[in-house]
Scaffold this active site. Structure first.
Site, PDB file in Angstrom:
ATOM      1  N   ASN A   9      16.475  14.753  20.744  1.00 20.54           N
ATOM      2  CA  ASN A   9      15.947  13.449  20.323  1.00 20.54           C
ATOM      3  C   ASN A   9      14.512  13.638  19.827  1.00 20.54           C
ATOM      4  O   ASN A   9      13.613  13.877  20.631  1.00 20.54           O
ATOM      5  CB  ASN A   9      15.992  12.500  21.541  1.00 20.54           C
ATOM      6  CG  ASN A   9      15.321  11.177  21.266  1.00 20.54           C
ATOM      7  OD1 ASN A   9      15.033  10.827  20.120  1.00 20.54           O
ATOM      8  ND2 ASN A   9      15.057  10.415  22.328  1.00 20.54           N
ATOM      9  N   LYS A  11      12.524  11.493  18.612  1.00 20.35           N
ATOM     10  CA  LYS A  11      11.688  10.296  18.831  1.00 20.35           C
ATOM     11  C   LYS A  11      10.867   9.979  17.576  1.00 20.35           C
ATOM     12  O   LYS A  11      11.329  10.240  16.472  1.00 20.35           O
ATOM     13  CB  LYS A  11      10.789  10.488  20.054  1.00 20.35           C
ATOM     14  CG  LYS A  11      11.562  10.958  21.282  1.00 20.35           C
ATOM     15  CD  LYS A  11      10.788  10.779  22.536  1.00 20.35           C
ATOM     16  CE  LYS A  11      11.519  11.469  23.672  1.00 20.35           C
ATOM     17  NZ  LYS A  11      11.047  11.085  24.971  1.00 20.35           N
ATOM     18  N   HIS A  97      18.438   4.142  25.317  1.00 20.96           N
ATOM     19  CA  HIS A  97      17.380   5.056  25.754  1.00 20.96           C
ATOM     20  C   HIS A  97      16.318   4.278  26.529  1.00 20.96           C
ATOM     21  O   HIS A  97      16.003   3.138  26.194  1.00 20.96           O
ATOM     22  CB  HIS A  97      16.750   5.747  24.532  1.00 20.96           C
ATOM     23  CG  HIS A  97      15.879   6.903  24.931  1.00 20.96           C
ATOM     24  ND1 HIS A  97      14.594   6.729  25.391  1.00 20.96           N
ATOM     25  CD2 HIS A  97      16.107   8.240  24.969  1.00 20.96           C
ATOM     26  CE1 HIS A  97      14.080   7.913  25.687  1.00 20.96           C
ATOM     27  NE2 HIS A  97      14.982   8.853  25.439  1.00 20.96           N
ATOM     28  N   GLU A  99      13.212   4.374  26.582  1.00 21.00           N
ATOM     29  CA  GLU A  99      12.051   3.892  25.815  1.00 21.00           C
ATOM     30  C   GLU A  99      12.405   2.597  25.089  1.00 21.00           C
ATOM     31  O   GLU A  99      11.550   1.735  24.903  1.00 21.00           O
ATOM     32  CB  GLU A  99      11.570   4.984  24.848  1.00 21.00           C
ATOM     33  CG  GLU A  99      10.850   6.087  25.630  1.00 21.00           C
ATOM     34  CD  GLU A  99      10.916   7.468  25.014  1.00 21.00           C
ATOM     35  OE1 GLU A  99      11.273   7.588  23.827  1.00 21.00           O
ATOM     36  OE2 GLU A  99      10.623   8.439  25.742  1.00 21.00           O
ATOM     37  N   GLU A 169      19.472   9.961  32.431  1.00 22.06           N
ATOM     38  CA  GLU A 169      18.069  10.297  32.193  1.00 22.06           C
ATOM     39  C   GLU A 169      17.182   9.517  33.164  1.00 22.06           C
ATOM     40  O   GLU A 169      16.825   8.361  32.889  1.00 22.06           O
ATOM     41  CB  GLU A 169      17.680   9.918  30.766  1.00 22.06           C
ATOM     42  CG  GLU A 169      18.462  10.649  29.705  1.00 22.06           C
ATOM     43  CD  GLU A 169      17.653  10.763  28.411  1.00 22.06           C
ATOM     44  OE1 GLU A 169      17.393  11.889  27.992  1.00 22.06           O
ATOM     45  OE2 GLU A 169      17.268   9.717  27.856  1.00 22.06           O
ATOM     46  N   GLY A 175       9.573  12.949  29.565  1.00 20.79           N
ATOM     47  CA  GLY A 175       8.255  13.198  28.988  1.00 20.79           C
ATOM     48  C   GLY A 175       7.159  13.422  30.020  1.00 20.79           C
ATOM     49  O   GLY A 175       5.981  13.422  29.695  1.00 20.79           O
ATOM     50  N   SER A 215      12.769  16.075  30.679  1.00 20.90           N
ATOM     51  CA  SER A 215      11.974  17.307  30.750  1.00 20.90           C
ATOM     52  C   SER A 215      12.823  18.575  30.861  1.00 20.90           C
ATOM     53  O   SER A 215      12.492  19.490  31.615  1.00 20.90           O
ATOM     54  CB  SER A 215      10.952  17.226  31.890  1.00 20.90           C
ATOM     55  OG  SER A 215      10.041  16.179  31.654  1.00 20.90           O
TER      56      SER A 215
HETATM   57  C1  PEP Z   1      14.447  12.022  25.934  1.00 17.23           C
HETATM   58  O1  PEP Z   1      13.741  11.600  25.055  1.00 17.23           O
HETATM   59  O2  PEP Z   1      15.600  11.591  26.034  1.00 17.23           O
HETATM   60  C2  PEP Z   1      13.918  13.031  26.869  1.00 17.23           C
HETATM   61  C3  PEP Z   1      14.703  13.458  27.818  1.00 17.23           C
HETATM   62  O3  PEP Z   1      12.635  13.477  26.664  1.00 17.23           O
HETATM   63  P1  PEP Z   1      11.918  14.740  27.390  1.00 17.23           P
HETATM   64  O4  PEP Z   1      12.855  15.909  27.293  1.00 17.23           O
HETATM   65  O5  PEP Z   1      10.653  14.949  26.643  1.00 17.23           O
HETATM   66  O6  PEP Z   1      11.683  14.355  28.814  1.00 17.23           O
END
Ligand code: PEP
Length: 256
Positions: A9, A11, A97, A99, A169, A175, A215
């Site tokens: 992703n 973003k 997601h 976010e 997630e 992040g 992460s």
């Molecule tokens: C994501 O954006 O779905 C995500 C898991 O980001 P990150 O790997 O940076 O934590």
């Protein structure tokens, strides 16, 4: 057996020239040493979706959008429809997601509508669920995830779920550099698989691809992929460089 998938992703990163550069680097690496055990899907911003999809014609890497609108078309300034996404060559879309839930107040009913319009238009869906730190500390993780899965998949039939993947997630791991331990992630992945049985059936549950996101990095991917119910990853930060994303794909080749 669930299909294994490594998804990236991007973003709100990468201008068009940067996007093309990144995808060329990734494609080169995968041409030299292809992923045999997993499918690779990348999610560039809308603005780069056509260019990146064109660049990947003839390769095995698929593309997807990070969001879509819940109506077919209309006076919805700034929004993007499922058909528009398909017309770029993209095959996938991310829905739910954290976010989008956090900054754009997307709630379960909206997420359910988005999933339905995506599937109706034959886009494959990565449906994200996960708890915040506050919820985890209040011991609410399981209730939250069950509620998100039930709401998100309301009104769908087992055959619809062939084109849907779930990503667990935990919001506190996105992040932040804090990954869920393989044991913490496995526990929730197993829960998700369990709740799909009464909601749909045994077969749907057994075949559902459940990705972990939060992460994921080259140095922790193998431990996560070794878990029974973890079928790949949705990667954020580490997919913005070809090398680190490629190393996560390679971790999958060793562990799956
Ligand atoms: C994501 O954006 O779905 C995500 C898991 O980001 P990150 O790997 O940076 O934590």
């Amino acid at each position: 057996m669930p299909k294994k998938i490594i998804a990236g992703n991007w973003k709100m990163f990468k201008t068009n020239p940067e996007a093309v550069r990144l995808v060329k680097q990734l494609n080169q690496k995968l041409k030299r040493s292809p992923a045999k055990k997993s499918s690779v899907v990348i999610f560039p911003p809308f603005t780069a979706l056509s260019k990146v999809s064109d660049e990947l014609k003839g390769s095995k890497i698929e593309t997807g959008a990070q969001n879509l609108f819940w109506e077919e078309e209309g006076a919805y300034t700034g929004e993007v429809s499922a058909k528009m996404i398909k017309s770029t060559g993209a095959k996938w879309v991310i829905i739910g997601h954290s976010e989008r839930r956090q900054y754009f107040k997307e709630e379960e009913k909206i997420i359910n509508r988005k999933i339905k319009i995506a599937l109706l238009n034959k886009l494959k869906v990565i449906f994200c669920v996960g708890e915040t730190l506050e919820m985890r500390e209040q011991n609410l993780t399981k209730d939250i995830v069950i509620n998100q899965v039930e709401w998100g998949l309301k009104g769908l039939l087992p055959e619809h779920l062939k084109n849907l993947v779930i990503a667990y997630e935990p919001v506190w791991a996105i992040g932040t550099g804090k990954t869920a331990t393989p044991k913490q992630a496995q526990e929730i992945h197993a829960l998700i698989r369990d709740i799909l049985v009464p909601l749909f059936n045994e077969k749907t549950s057994r075949n559902m691809t459940i990705l972990y996101g939060g992460s994921v990095k080259p140095n922790n991917a193998a431990g996560l992929f070794a878990q029974k119910d973890i079928d790949g990853a949705l990667v954020g930060g580490a997919c913005l460089k070809a090398d680190s994303f490629y190393r996560i794909i390679k971790a999958g080749e060793k562990s799956f």
